[in-house]
Design a protein around this motif. Structure first.
Motif, PDB file in Angstrom:
ATOM      1  N   ALA A   1      -4.969  -3.429  -0.481  1.00 16.35           N
ATOM      2  CA  ALA A   1      -5.188  -2.032  -0.097  1.00 16.35           C
ATOM      3  C   ALA A   1      -4.571  -1.818   1.274  1.00 16.35           C
ATOM      4  N   LEU A   2      -3.812  -0.777   1.417  1.00 15.09           N
ATOM      5  CA  LEU A   2      -3.149  -0.474   2.682  1.00 15.09           C
ATOM      6  C   LEU A   2      -3.783   0.769   3.291  1.00 15.09           C
ATOM      7  N   THR A   3      -3.986   0.733   4.582  1.00 10.42           N
ATOM      8  CA  THR A   3      -4.591   1.861   5.285  1.00 10.42           C
ATOM      9  C   THR A   3      -3.557   2.966   5.471  1.00 10.42           C
ATOM     10  N   ALA A   4      -3.952   4.174   5.145  1.00 11.99           N
ATOM     11  CA  ALA A   4      -3.054   5.320   5.296  1.00 11.99           C
ATOM     12  C   ALA A   4      -2.834   5.625   6.773  1.00 11.99           C
ATOM     13  N   GLY A   5      -1.703   6.232   7.082  1.00 13.27           N
ATOM     14  CA  GLY A   5      -1.436   6.638   8.453  1.00 13.27           C
ATOM     15  C   GLY A   5       0.010   6.475   8.878  1.00 13.27           C
ATOM     16  N   PRO A   6       0.663   5.338   8.561  1.00 12.54           N
ATOM     17  CA  PRO A   6       2.058   5.180   8.972  1.00 12.54           C
ATOM     18  C   PRO A   6       2.985   6.139   8.238  1.00 12.54           C
ATOM     19  N   ARG A   7       4.168   6.299   8.793  1.00 16.48           N
ATOM     20  CA  ARG A   7       5.164   7.202   8.210  1.00 16.48           C
ATOM     21  C   ARG A   7       6.039   6.494   7.170  1.00 16.48           C
ATOM     22  N   TRP A   8       6.505   5.288   7.472  1.00 15.56           N
ATOM     23  CA  TRP A   8       7.411   4.541   6.614  1.00 15.56           C
ATOM     24  C   TRP A   8       6.845   3.152   6.327  1.00 15.56           C
ATOM     25  N   LEU A   9       7.159   2.600   5.164  1.00 18.12           N
ATOM     26  CA  LEU A   9       6.742   1.255   4.778  1.00 18.12           C
ATOM     27  C   LEU A   9       7.914   0.541   4.122  1.00 18.12           C
ATOM     28  N   ARG A  10       8.084  -0.726   4.479  1.00 16.66           N
ATOM     29  CA  ARG A  10       9.072  -1.566   3.803  1.00 16.66           C
ATOM     30  C   ARG A  10       8.472  -2.958   3.613  1.00 16.66           C
ATOM     31  N   CYS A  11       9.102  -3.758   2.779  1.00 12.22           N
ATOM     32  CA  CYS A  11       8.621  -5.101   2.479  1.00 12.22           C
ATOM     33  C   CYS A  11       9.743  -6.101   2.720  1.00 12.22           C
ATOM     34  N   LEU A  12       9.373  -7.253   3.267  1.00 17.32           N
ATOM     35  CA  LEU A  12      10.315  -8.351   3.458  1.00 17.32           C
ATOM     36  C   LEU A  12       9.832  -9.543   2.644  1.00 17.32           C
ATOM     37  N   ARG A  13      10.775 -10.291   2.099  1.00 14.61           N
ATOM     38  CA  ARG A  13      10.418 -11.490   1.348  1.00 14.61           C
ATOM     39  C   ARG A  13      11.329 -12.637   1.748  1.00 14.61           C
ATOM     40  N   SER A  14      10.861 -13.837   1.494  1.00 17.61           N
ATOM     41  CA  SER A  14      11.665 -15.017   1.795  1.00 17.61           C
ATOM     42  C   SER A  14      12.611 -15.293   0.631  1.00 17.61           C
TER      43      SER A  14
ATOM     44  N   LEU B   1       4.374  -0.493  -5.267  1.00 19.74           N
ATOM     45  CA  LEU B   1       3.632   0.330  -4.298  1.00 19.74           C
ATOM     46  C   LEU B   1       3.076   1.535  -5.034  1.00 19.74           C
ATOM     47  N   THR B   2       1.793   1.773  -4.878  1.00 18.14           N
ATOM     48  CA  THR B   2       1.160   2.936  -5.478  1.00 18.14           C
ATOM     49  C   THR B   2       0.500   3.746  -4.374  1.00 18.14           C
ATOM     50  N   GLY B   3       0.753   5.043  -4.372  1.00 20.07           N
ATOM     51  CA  GLY B   3       0.170   5.913  -3.360  1.00 20.07           C
ATOM     52  C   GLY B   3      -0.486   7.116  -3.999  1.00 20.07           C
ATOM     53  N   ARG B   4      -1.547   7.588  -3.363  1.00 20.71           N
ATOM     54  CA  ARG B   4      -2.285   8.749  -3.882  1.00 20.71           C
ATOM     55  C   ARG B   4      -2.414   9.778  -2.766  1.00 20.71           C
ATOM     56  N   GLN B   5      -2.059  11.001  -3.106  1.00 21.02           N
ATOM     57  CA  GLN B   5      -2.153  12.136  -2.176  1.00 21.02           C
ATOM     58  C   GLN B   5      -3.152  13.119  -2.727  1.00 21.02           C
ATOM     59  N   THR B   6      -4.153  13.481  -1.912  1.00 21.77           N
ATOM     60  CA  THR B   6      -5.182  14.403  -2.391  1.00 21.77           C
ATOM     61  C   THR B   6      -5.178  15.715  -1.630  1.00 21.77           C
ATOM     62  N   ARG B   7      -4.275  15.901  -0.706  1.00 27.65           N
ATOM     63  CA  ARG B   7      -4.219  17.143   0.064  1.00 27.65           C
ATOM     64  C   ARG B   7      -3.408  18.191  -0.637  1.00 27.65           C
TER      65      ARG B   7
ATOM     66  N   ILE C   1       5.725   7.249   3.303  1.00 20.64           N
ATOM     67  CA  ILE C   1       4.336   7.172   2.833  1.00 20.64           C
ATOM     68  C   ILE C   1       3.394   8.067   3.632  1.00 20.64           C
ATOM     69  N   GLN C   2       3.930   8.906   4.477  1.00 17.92           N
ATOM     70  CA  GLN C   2       3.101   9.680   5.402  1.00 17.92           C
ATOM     71  C   GLN C   2       2.106  10.610   4.721  1.00 17.92           C
ATOM     72  N   ASP C   3       2.352  11.023   3.502  1.00 21.07           N
ATOM     73  CA  ASP C   3       1.454  11.957   2.813  1.00 21.07           C
ATOM     74  C   ASP C   3       0.388  11.273   1.964  1.00 21.07           C
ATOM     75  N   PHE C   4       0.441   9.950   1.865  1.00 16.50           N
ATOM     76  CA  PHE C   4      -0.528   9.237   1.038  1.00 16.50           C
ATOM     77  C   PHE C   4      -1.861   9.084   1.755  1.00 16.50           C
ATOM     78  N   ASP C   5      -2.953   9.353   1.032  1.00 16.96           N
ATOM     79  CA  ASP C   5      -4.298   9.112   1.552  1.00 16.96           C
ATOM     80  C   ASP C   5      -4.758   7.694   1.233  1.00 16.96           C
ATOM     81  N   LYS C   6      -4.315   7.172   0.105  1.00 15.46           N
ATOM     82  CA  LYS C   6      -4.657   5.823  -0.323  1.00 15.46           C
ATOM     83  C   LYS C   6      -3.400   5.147  -0.841  1.00 15.46           C
ATOM     84  N   MET C   7      -3.285   3.838  -0.558  1.00 17.27           N
ATOM     85  CA  MET C   7      -2.120   3.080  -1.007  1.00 17.27           C
ATOM     86  C   MET C   7      -2.542   1.672  -1.379  1.00 17.27           C
ATOM     87  N   SER C   8      -1.769   1.066  -2.263  1.00 20.01           N
ATOM     88  CA  SER C   8      -1.951  -0.348  -2.552  1.00 20.01           C
ATOM     89  C   SER C   8      -0.597  -0.937  -2.912  1.00 20.01           C
ATOM     90  N   ALA C   9      -0.459  -2.212  -2.616  1.00 22.61           N
ATOM     91  CA  ALA C   9       0.750  -2.943  -2.964  1.00 22.61           C
ATOM     92  C   ALA C   9       0.352  -4.115  -3.840  1.00 22.61           C
TER      93      ALA C   9
END
Length: 107
Positions: free
Chosen positions: A78-91, A101-107, A27-35
């Motif tokens: 809404a997730l803050t941009a910046g991390p390199r990798w993202l994963r999800c854990l569930r019970s 997961l939706t990500g938007r890159q504007t660069r 997710i490193q290239d995303f400026d905006k993300m949401s889950a």
């Protein structure tokens, strides 16, 4: 130019019903993300999103940090941009849940 990408981190198929950790998503290239979390269960739910900033991919990623925890169904976080990798854990209670997961890159 802007690009939007959408991924399914978990789906509700029987193939995924015994999986409790999603794949890692770059997710490193995303400026905006949401889950978005969608579950059919009416009981307690807990979805934990973790991030990692290591180089590499897949099984070579070892240092994960809790990023955000979602405890309600139908929530879009809404997730803050910046991390390199993202994963999800569930019970195990959330075996039929779906996470998008939706990500938007504007660069």
């Amino acid at each position: 130019m802007a690009y939007t990408s959408a991924f399914t981190m978990f789906d509700s198929t029987s193939d995924n019903s015994s999986t409790f950790t999603s794949n890692a998503f770059l997710i490193q290239d995303f400026d905006k993300m949401s889950a978005s979390v969608d579950t059919q269960d009416t009981g307690a739910s807990r979805w934990t999103f973790q991030v990692c900033n290591e180089d590499g991919r897949g099984a070579s990623l070892t240092t994960w940090f809790t990023y955000v925890t979602v405890t309600a169904r139908g929530v879009t976080s809404a997730l803050t941009a910046g991390p390199r990798w993202l994963r999800c854990l569930r019970s195990s209670l959330d075996s039929t849940g779906i996470v998008y997961l939706t990500g938007r890159q504007t660069r």
